[in-house]
Design a protein around this motif. Structure first.
Motif, PDB file in Angstrom:
ATOM      1  N   HIS A  45       0.871  -1.163   0.000  1.00 27.63           N
ATOM      2  CA  HIS A  45       0.000   0.000   0.000  1.00 27.63           C
ATOM      3  C   HIS A  45       0.915   1.221   0.000  1.00 27.63           C
ATOM      4  O   HIS A  45       1.638   1.457   0.961  1.00 27.63           O
ATOM      5  N   ARG A  46       0.909   1.965  -1.069  1.00 23.19           N
ATOM      6  CA  ARG A  46       1.857   3.065  -1.221  1.00 23.19           C
ATOM      7  C   ARG A  46       1.201   4.398  -0.898  1.00 23.19           C
ATOM      8  O   ARG A  46       0.050   4.622  -1.209  1.00 23.19           O
ATOM      9  N   GLN A  47       1.972   5.272  -0.299  1.00 24.09           N
ATOM     10  CA  GLN A  47       1.510   6.608   0.051  1.00 24.09           C
ATOM     11  C   GLN A  47       2.310   7.605  -0.786  1.00 24.09           C
ATOM     12  O   GLN A  47       3.530   7.669  -0.686  1.00 24.09           O
TER      13      GLN A  47
ATOM     14  N   GLU B 249       2.425  11.752  -2.452  1.00 28.71           N
ATOM     15  CA  GLU B 249       1.943  13.118  -2.299  1.00 28.71           C
ATOM     16  C   GLU B 249       1.121  13.501  -3.527  1.00 28.71           C
ATOM     17  O   GLU B 249       1.405  13.063  -4.644  1.00 28.71           O
TER      18      GLU B 249
ATOM     19  N   ASN C 282       0.329  12.313  -9.743  1.00 29.87           N
ATOM     20  CA  ASN C 282      -0.631  11.721  -8.826  1.00 29.87           C
ATOM     21  C   ASN C 282      -1.628  12.781  -8.370  1.00 29.87           C
ATOM     22  O   ASN C 282      -1.248  13.882  -8.026  1.00 29.87           O
TER      23      ASN C 282
ATOM     24  N   GLU D 158      -4.317  10.558  -2.736  1.00 29.77           N
ATOM     25  CA  GLU D 158      -3.382  10.299  -1.649  1.00 29.77           C
ATOM     26  C   GLU D 158      -2.953   8.840  -1.608  1.00 29.77           C
ATOM     27  O   GLU D 158      -1.812   8.541  -1.343  1.00 29.77           O
ATOM     28  N   GLN D 159      -3.884   7.923  -1.841  1.00 28.98           N
ATOM     29  CA  GLN D 159      -3.574   6.507  -1.761  1.00 28.98           C
ATOM     30  C   GLN D 159      -3.584   5.901  -3.155  1.00 28.98           C
ATOM     31  O   GLN D 159      -4.458   6.187  -3.961  1.00 28.98           O
TER      32      GLN D 159
ATOM     33  N   ARG E 296      -3.959   2.626  -5.443  1.00 27.24           N
ATOM     34  CA  ARG E 296      -4.505   1.269  -5.491  1.00 27.24           C
ATOM     35  C   ARG E 296      -4.385   0.773  -6.917  1.00 27.24           C
ATOM     36  O   ARG E 296      -3.906   1.473  -7.798  1.00 27.24           O
TER      37      ARG E 296
ATOM     38  N   THR F 144      -6.133   3.133  -9.849  1.00 25.48           N
ATOM     39  CA  THR F 144      -5.964   4.561  -9.610  1.00 25.48           C
ATOM     40  C   THR F 144      -5.940   5.298 -10.940  1.00 25.48           C
ATOM     41  O   THR F 144      -5.356   4.847 -11.902  1.00 25.48           O
TER      42      THR F 144
END
Length: 107
Positions: free
Chosen positions: A70-72, A74, A95, A98-99, A101, A104
């Motif tokens: 699970h990547r975070q 900015e 991006n 925020e998250q 998946r 995305t």
């Protein structure tokens, strides 16, 4: 079978269990499989690994602790995005969530 203790009924039950789980020379199937549609469980079945149990346990462990990270990121961070439509495999993008998946959206 003479060395096994027990009554005649017990010895007969053991013999019939062995017979019904032994493959026939002509059909190559056990009488239990032909009559019941499945083989009857024996003591040897307890020694064999239970594939259904192992598979379900593995699936449960993957559901609880998935391998994918699970990547975070900015918002506005520069990222590379896989483009399957062209020969250029990776294109730059930004991006806007925020998250990250699997599904995305990228701009």
């Amino acid at each position: 079978m003479k060395w096994e203790g027990g009554s005649v009924q017990h010895k007969l039950a053991n013999f019939l269990m062995a017979y019904i789980n032994t493959p026939h020379a002509t059909t190559l199937e056990t009488p239990a499989k032909l009559f019941y549609g499945r083989n009857l469980r024996t003591r040897l079945d307890a020694l064999k690994p239970d594939l259904r149990r192992d598979i379900s346990a593995k699936q449960m462990s993957q559901a609880i602790c998935p391998i994918a990270k699970h990547r975070q990121l900015e918002i506005g961070q520069a990222v590379n995005v896989r483009d399957y439509r062209n020969d250029n495999k990776w294109i730059p993008g930004k991006n806007f969530r925020e998250q990250v998946r699997f599904h995305t959206r990228w701009k």
